[in-house]
Design an enzyme around this catalytic site. Structure first.
Site, PDB file in Angstrom:
ATOM      1  N   HIS A   1      28.991  40.191  47.196  1.00 58.69           N
ATOM      2  CA  HIS A   1      28.102  39.039  47.388  1.00 58.69           C
ATOM      3  C   HIS A   1      27.965  38.617  48.844  1.00 58.69           C
ATOM      4  CE1 HIS A   1      32.189  37.613  47.217  1.00 58.69           C
ATOM      5  NE2 HIS A   1      31.809  36.475  47.773  1.00 58.69           N
ATOM      6  N   ASP A   2      28.762  39.204  49.736  1.00 56.67           N
ATOM      7  CA  ASP A   2      28.729  38.821  51.151  1.00 56.67           C
ATOM      8  C   ASP A   2      28.023  39.845  52.036  1.00 56.67           C
ATOM      9  OD1 ASP A   2      30.098  36.393  50.896  1.00 56.67           O
ATOM     10  OD2 ASP A   2      32.055  37.369  51.013  1.00 56.67           O
TER      11      ASP A   2
ATOM     12  N   GLU B   1      41.120  39.995  49.116  1.00 56.01           N
ATOM     13  CA  GLU B   1      39.965  40.226  49.988  1.00 56.01           C
ATOM     14  C   GLU B   1      40.467  40.259  51.421  1.00 56.01           C
ATOM     15  OE1 GLU B   1      35.612  38.412  51.244  1.00 56.01           O
ATOM     16  OE2 GLU B   1      37.311  37.067  50.942  1.00 56.01           O
TER      17      GLU B   1
ATOM     18  N   ASP C   1      38.071  34.846  40.507  1.00 56.67           N
ATOM     19  CA  ASP C   1      38.187  34.586  41.936  1.00 56.67           C
ATOM     20  C   ASP C   1      39.135  33.416  42.132  1.00 56.67           C
ATOM     21  OD1 ASP C   1      37.291  34.956  44.690  1.00 56.67           O
ATOM     22  OD2 ASP C   1      35.401  35.623  43.821  1.00 56.67           O
TER      23      ASP C   1
ATOM     24  N   ASP D   1      40.466  35.230  47.556  1.00 56.74           N
ATOM     25  CA  ASP D   1      39.494  35.105  48.636  1.00 56.74           C
ATOM     26  C   ASP D   1      40.204  35.007  49.993  1.00 56.74           C
ATOM     27  OD1 ASP D   1      36.634  34.539  49.392  1.00 56.74           O
ATOM     28  OD2 ASP D   1      37.522  32.657  50.086  1.00 56.74           O
TER      29      ASP D   1
END
Length: 537
Positions: free
Chosen positions: A329-330, A268, A103, A205
């Site tokens: 994860h979100d 993302e 990430d 990200d």
């Protein structure tokens, strides 16, 4: 299948597996997952059949947003281990023929990062322009109406220097000023640091946030806002995100990536498809895989999903490679969104669509969102909007390995509670059950990786109804496959008399189907999905 000889590189024929490091495996009993814990589980991942691992952030951080507030881009947080541990993990991944993707969080740093501490020290500090500082309006109010994703204003007043700074997320996560060439070069050097170590790419990200409107114009009111939604959604972020100049930044990132052999750039991007596909760049000079979150955000409706697949396939630029994601994860886990029976149908969809699939840890054993009592909530999104049930903690709970204490995740107290049913739903139990979700995933992955048509073949829509999605995967010179998915709980009926098809069921959500010969008309029960090897005459 030899991917190089066929013209496909590793990430086109591969399967990505996302690990949330805090929750995967603890090696030292502190209740938090770490790098040596992941190393311990590499054989499991190799056995599952995934080909690449993506790690959520592992850099030094005050953990205001659990690692997405980075204080040092070129080190490892001590709770996860050390740079030596990272090197050992990277070597272990590569020795098993897998890839490792990190990430990268370039939009913002921690407020404790040395860059921001310098920037905040005075108005004339050389790094002042590394972040987005602005005077208040004449009445002392914020420079504009922009909102934080995590609630409240996106502007924080700094008493010492008498200006506001912008933070799209927490006030502890100030946004970098990507219009500054020095910021660009510093972050590109971060990429080079990890690429030199041998990492195989980055997931970037909030890529679409990186450039903001130069004039800081107010965002318009969202006419579709409803009270249950996050407060951020009261406005449409047309000036605070997805600015045209962001693509120039993505091109520079891609140039760094391309200076190393066979490395991957993922973005993302939570945007509608017609905006998402622009992140592939002009002539493919952008992200290799702008993450496609349609299966995360769409209602679980066959016609809606089928139409979106067709739209995505139709809008992909020449040479653009598709990708699909069911969970991360979100977002709530797929099993909690559609139910355990439909989660198998979803797995069949994910692993038979054209393009690179990403699996979120625990999906392969059917993990569900775990309710976290209010006094145990740790996610800032949940803490800042407690009345909206928006905490991301339920989708981040420890991996369920076995029936021992804390599901085999830790000998200490886990940082988030473990699911109540871990003694029944875990890797150890499912590995020996041929009818388990894990066995289903393994067989599906194995077949996908063995069959070129499923791995890299064309996608050919057949038709969709209010219940069914049907399509064919094909590649010249290889067996073709028909996929039938019933996204409802009621019986559904497939009729191919106008275009007769004949085949053998290779994999099914209900194993009693497997080995059956089917043709023309097929009657599917609720929550059933079939992967059929066609017999071409």
């Amino acid at each position: 299948m030899n991917e190089r000889s066929s013209g496909y590189i590793w990430w086109q024929g591969g399967i990505i597996y996302q690990i949330y490091p805090r929750s995967f495996q603890d090696s030292n009993g502190d209740g938090i997952g770490d790098l040596l814990g992941i190393l311990k589980r590499l054989d499991y991942l190799q056995g599952l059949g995934v080909t690449a691992i993506w790690l959520s952030p592992i850099y030094p951080s005050p953990m205001a947003d659990f690692g997405y507030d980075i204080a040092d881009y070129q080190n490892i947080d001590s709770i996860f281990g050390s740079l030596n541990d990272f090197d050992e993990l990277l070597s272990g991944v590569h020795s098993r023929g897998m890839k490792l993707v990190l990430d990268l969080v370039p939009n913002h740093t921690s407020s404790q990062h040395p860059w921001f501490l310098e920037s905040r020290s005075s108005r004339d500090n050389p790094k002042r322009d590394w972040y987005i500082w602005h005077d208040s309006k004449s009445d002392g109010s914020e420079p504009n109406n922009w909102l934080s994703v995590f609630g409240g204003s996106a502007w924080e007043w700094d008493v010492a220097t008498g200006q506001y700074y912008y933070h799209a997320f927490l006030k502890e996560q100030p946004d970098l000023n990507w219009r500054n060439p020095a910021v660009q070069e510093a972050m590109l050097n971060v990429m080079r640091f990890w690429l030199d170590k041998g990492v195989d790419g980055f997931r970037v990200d909030v890529m679409w946030h990186m450039i903001k409107d130069k004039n800081l114009r107010d965002n318009p009111v969202n006419p579709d806002y409803q009270s249950h939604m996050a407060t951020y959604e009261q406005l449409l972020p047309v000036y605070s995100t997805d600015q045209p100049e962001v693509h120039d930044i993505v091109v520079k990132m891609r140039q760094v990536i391309d200076s190393y052999p066979e490395r991957l750039l993922i973005g993302e991007i939570y945007l509608p498809i017609h905006q998402l596909v622009t992140y592939y760049g002009i002539d493919g000079n952008g992200a290799h895989l702008p993450f496609n979150f349609q299966l995360l955000t769409l209602p679980w409706n066959a016609q809606t999903i089928a139409a979106t697949i067709d739209q995505y396939e139709g809008l992909l630029p020449k040479g653009g490679w598709p990708n699909w994601v069911l969970g991360n994860h979100d977002q709530p886990r797929i099993t909690s969104r559609v139910g355990i029976e439909q989660a198998r149908v979803a797995a069949l969809l994910l692993l038979t669509l054209r393009g690179t699939p990403t699996i979120y840890y625990g999906e392969e054993i059917g993990m569900r969102d775990v309710p976290i009592p209010f006094d145990e909530v740790q996610d800032p999104q949940g803490l800042n909007m407690p009345d909206k049930n928006l905490s991301r903690d339920p989708a981040r709970t420890p991996m369920q390995w076995n029936k021992t204490t804390n599901a085999g995740f830790t000998e200490g107290k886990p940082w988030l509670r473990v699911a109540r049913n871990f003694d029944r739903e875990n890797v150890w139990r499912q590995e020996t059950d041929p009818f388990s979700m894990l066995s289903f995933y393994k067989r599906l992955i194995s077949l996908r990786q063995q069959e070129p048509a499923l791995m890299v073949g064309d996608y050919v829509p057949v038709y969709a109804t209010s219940q069914l999605i049907t399509y064919i995967r094909q590649l010249e010179g290889h067996p073709r496959f028909l996929i039938l998915l019933n996204l409802s709980h009621r019986p559904a009926y497939f009729n191919a008399k106008d275009n007769p098809l004949k085949g053998i069921v290779a994999i099914a959500t209900v194993p009693e189907w497997e080995g059956a010969e089917v043709a023309d008309s097929i009657s599917l029960g609720g929550d059933e999905g079939l992967l059929i090897r066609l017999l071409d005459e």
